[in-house]
Motif scaffolding. Structure first.
Motif, PDB file in Angstrom:
ATOM      1  N   PHE A   1      86.491  45.598 -10.159  1.00 32.05           N
ATOM      2  CA  PHE A   1      87.580  46.019 -11.046  1.00 32.05           C
ATOM      3  C   PHE A   1      87.188  45.834 -12.509  1.00 32.05           C
ATOM      4  O   PHE A   1      87.518  46.664 -13.352  1.00 32.05           O
ATOM      5  CB  PHE A   1      88.868  45.246 -10.747  1.00 32.05           C
ATOM      6  CG  PHE A   1      89.712  45.851  -9.669  1.00 32.05           C
ATOM      7  CD1 PHE A   1      90.455  47.001  -9.912  1.00 32.05           C
ATOM      8  CD2 PHE A   1      89.761  45.288  -8.414  1.00 32.05           C
ATOM      9  CE1 PHE A   1      91.233  47.577  -8.923  1.00 32.05           C
ATOM     10  CE2 PHE A   1      90.538  45.847  -7.408  1.00 32.05           C
ATOM     11  CZ  PHE A   1      91.275  46.993  -7.662  1.00 32.05           C
ATOM     12  N   LEU A   2      86.484  44.766 -12.819  1.00 34.24           N
ATOM     13  CA  LEU A   2      86.038  44.551 -14.195  1.00 34.24           C
ATOM     14  C   LEU A   2      85.098  45.673 -14.648  1.00 34.24           C
ATOM     15  O   LEU A   2      85.134  46.089 -15.804  1.00 34.24           O
ATOM     16  CB  LEU A   2      85.337  43.195 -14.322  1.00 34.24           C
ATOM     17  CG  LEU A   2      86.227  41.970 -14.157  1.00 34.24           C
ATOM     18  CD1 LEU A   2      85.383  40.703 -14.144  1.00 34.24           C
ATOM     19  CD2 LEU A   2      87.289  41.903 -15.235  1.00 34.24           C
ATOM     20  N   LYS A   3      84.280  46.177 -13.751  1.00 42.68           N
ATOM     21  CA  LYS A   3      83.390  47.292 -14.080  1.00 42.68           C
ATOM     22  C   LYS A   3      84.176  48.587 -14.287  1.00 42.68           C
ATOM     23  O   LYS A   3      83.812  49.404 -15.126  1.00 42.68           O
ATOM     24  CB  LYS A   3      82.351  47.486 -12.981  1.00 42.68           C
ATOM     25  CG  LYS A   3      81.335  46.373 -12.926  1.00 42.68           C
ATOM     26  CD  LYS A   3      80.363  46.592 -11.784  1.00 42.68           C
ATOM     27  CE  LYS A   3      79.393  45.438 -11.668  1.00 42.68           C
ATOM     28  NZ  LYS A   3      78.501  45.592 -10.499  1.00 42.68           N
ATOM     29  N   CYS A   4      85.238  48.779 -13.508  1.00 39.84           N
ATOM     30  CA  CYS A   4      86.048  49.996 -13.636  1.00 39.84           C
ATOM     31  C   CYS A   4      86.818  50.038 -14.952  1.00 39.84           C
ATOM     32  O   CYS A   4      87.043  51.105 -15.509  1.00 39.84           O
ATOM     33  CB  CYS A   4      87.057  50.089 -12.494  1.00 39.84           C
ATOM     34  SG  CYS A   4      86.333  50.386 -10.876  1.00 39.84           S
TER      35      CYS A   4
ATOM     36  N   GLU B   1      91.654  43.321 -21.450  1.00 38.99           N
ATOM     37  CA  GLU B   1      91.846  42.109 -22.235  1.00 38.99           C
ATOM     38  C   GLU B   1      92.522  41.008 -21.430  1.00 38.99           C
ATOM     39  O   GLU B   1      92.287  39.828 -21.680  1.00 38.99           O
ATOM     40  CB  GLU B   1      92.672  42.428 -23.482  1.00 38.99           C
ATOM     41  CG  GLU B   1      91.962  43.386 -24.417  1.00 38.99           C
ATOM     42  CD  GLU B   1      92.843  43.861 -25.556  1.00 38.99           C
ATOM     43  OE1 GLU B   1      94.010  43.444 -25.662  1.00 38.99           O
ATOM     44  OE2 GLU B   1      92.340  44.681 -26.352  1.00 38.99           O
ATOM     45  N   LYS B   2      93.373  41.405 -20.465  1.00 43.27           N
ATOM     46  CA  LYS B   2      94.075  40.422 -19.643  1.00 43.27           C
ATOM     47  C   LYS B   2      94.011  40.846 -18.186  1.00 43.27           C
ATOM     48  O   LYS B   2      94.288  41.993 -17.861  1.00 43.27           O
ATOM     49  CB  LYS B   2      95.538  40.291 -20.058  1.00 43.27           C
ATOM     50  CG  LYS B   2      95.719  39.716 -21.435  1.00 43.27           C
ATOM     51  CD  LYS B   2      97.182  39.585 -21.777  1.00 43.27           C
ATOM     52  CE  LYS B   2      97.330  39.045 -23.190  1.00 43.27           C
ATOM     53  NZ  LYS B   2      98.726  38.912 -23.574  1.00 43.27           N
ATOM     54  N   LEU B   3      93.639  39.901 -17.337  1.00 40.31           N
ATOM     55  CA  LEU B   3      93.604  40.131 -15.901  1.00 40.31           C
ATOM     56  C   LEU B   3      94.442  39.048 -15.238  1.00 40.31           C
ATOM     57  O   LEU B   3      94.177  37.860 -15.405  1.00 40.31           O
ATOM     58  CB  LEU B   3      92.164  40.067 -15.381  1.00 40.31           C
ATOM     59  CG  LEU B   3      91.969  40.134 -13.867  1.00 40.31           C
ATOM     60  CD1 LEU B   3      92.470  41.460 -13.313  1.00 40.31           C
ATOM     61  CD2 LEU B   3      90.499  39.918 -13.518  1.00 40.31           C
ATOM     62  N   TYR B   4      95.465  39.472 -14.508  1.00 41.69           N
ATOM     63  CA  TYR B   4      96.319  38.544 -13.784  1.00 41.69           C
ATOM     64  C   TYR B   4      96.052  38.745 -12.300  1.00 41.69           C
ATOM     65  O   TYR B   4      96.071  39.874 -11.809  1.00 41.69           O
ATOM     66  CB  TYR B   4      97.800  38.809 -14.080  1.00 41.69           C
ATOM     67  CG  TYR B   4      98.166  38.600 -15.521  1.00 41.69           C
ATOM     68  CD1 TYR B   4      98.475  37.331 -15.998  1.00 41.69           C
ATOM     69  CD2 TYR B   4      98.196  39.670 -16.405  1.00 41.69           C
ATOM     70  CE1 TYR B   4      98.810  37.134 -17.329  1.00 41.69           C
ATOM     71  CE2 TYR B   4      98.535  39.485 -17.736  1.00 41.69           C
ATOM     72  CZ  TYR B   4      98.833  38.211 -18.185  1.00 41.69           C
ATOM     73  OH  TYR B   4      99.170  38.027 -19.507  1.00 41.69           O
ATOM     74  N   ILE B   5      95.810  37.640 -11.586  1.00 45.49           N
ATOM     75  CA  ILE B   5      95.528  37.713 -10.158  1.00 45.49           C
ATOM     76  C   ILE B   5      96.452  36.746  -9.435  1.00 45.49           C
ATOM     77  O   ILE B   5      96.499  35.559  -9.762  1.00 45.49           O
ATOM     78  CB  ILE B   5      94.072  37.331  -9.844  1.00 45.49           C
ATOM     79  CG1 ILE B   5      93.106  38.229 -10.605  1.00 45.49           C
ATOM     80  CG2 ILE B   5      93.822  37.381  -8.343  1.00 45.49           C
ATOM     81  CD1 ILE B   5      91.675  37.768 -10.543  1.00 45.49           C
TER      82      ILE B   5
END
Length: 146
Positions: A127-130, A135-139
Motif C-alpha cells: 500500500f505504501l508503494k501504491c 502522510e497519514k496511515l491508520y491501521i
C-alpha cells in the motif's frame, strides 16, 4: 450543488454509479450487522473531479467492489477492509486487502485507513508503494478467533 453524499441502507441495486462535478465527500455505511439483502455488489465513481474523501464506514455490508475511474483530487481513502473484495483506483488493483497490480501510483492520497487481520506487513508495504505521497496511515489490526 451536491457536495456530500452519504449512502445508507441501500437495498436492491447491483451497481451504483456516481457522476458528479461537485461532490467532495462520499460515505458508504450499510448496517451494524450482516444481512445479505443490504449488500450491493459494486460502487463505481465514474467521474467526480472534486472528490476528496471516499469513506466506506462500518465493518459489514456495503459494496464488494469499489472502482474509482476519475477522481483526480482524492486525498482521503478508507476505511478499507477485507470485506471489500476488490478496489480499483486507476491502474491500482487491490484484492482482499492485497495490492496485486499497479502500473502507476496515486499521488493525491494523503490519508489511508486500513483494517487488517493480524500483522500483514507485506500488504502494508505494498500500500505504501501504491500511495507514495501518503502522510497519514491508520491501521486497525485484530486477530481472528479460531
Amino acid at each position: 450543488m451536491l457536495q456530500s453524499l452519504d449512502l445508507r441502507w441501500i437495498r436492491g441495486p447491483s451497481s451504483i454509479r456516481i457522476i458528479s462535478p461537485t461532490v467532495r465527500s462520499i460515505g458508504i455505511s450499510v448496517c451494524d450487522y450482516y444481512d445479505e439483502k443490504l449488500v450491493f455488489p459494486e460502487l463505481v465513481i465514474e467521474d467526480a473531479p472534486c472528490l476528496e474523501r471516499l469513506i466506506p464506514h462500518g465493518l459489514r455490508g456495503g459494496p464488494r467492489t469499489i472502482r474509482v475511474i476519475a477522481a483526480p483530487k482524492l486525498a482521503v481513502l478508507g476505511y478499507l477492509s477485507r470485506l471489500i473484495s476488490e478496489l480499483v483506483i486507476g491502474t491500482i488493483r487491490v484484492k482482499e486487502m492485497i495490492p496485486i497490480m499497479f502500473t502507476t501510483t496515486v499521488r493525491t492520497v494523503k490519508v489511508l485507513v486500513l483494517q487488517s487481520v493480524g500483522p500483514n506487513l507485506d500488504a502494508i508495504v505494498a500500500f505504501l508503494k501504491c500511495f507514495p505521497c501518503m502522510e497519514k496511515l491508520y491501521i486497525q489490526s485484530f486477530l481472528e478467533r479460531t
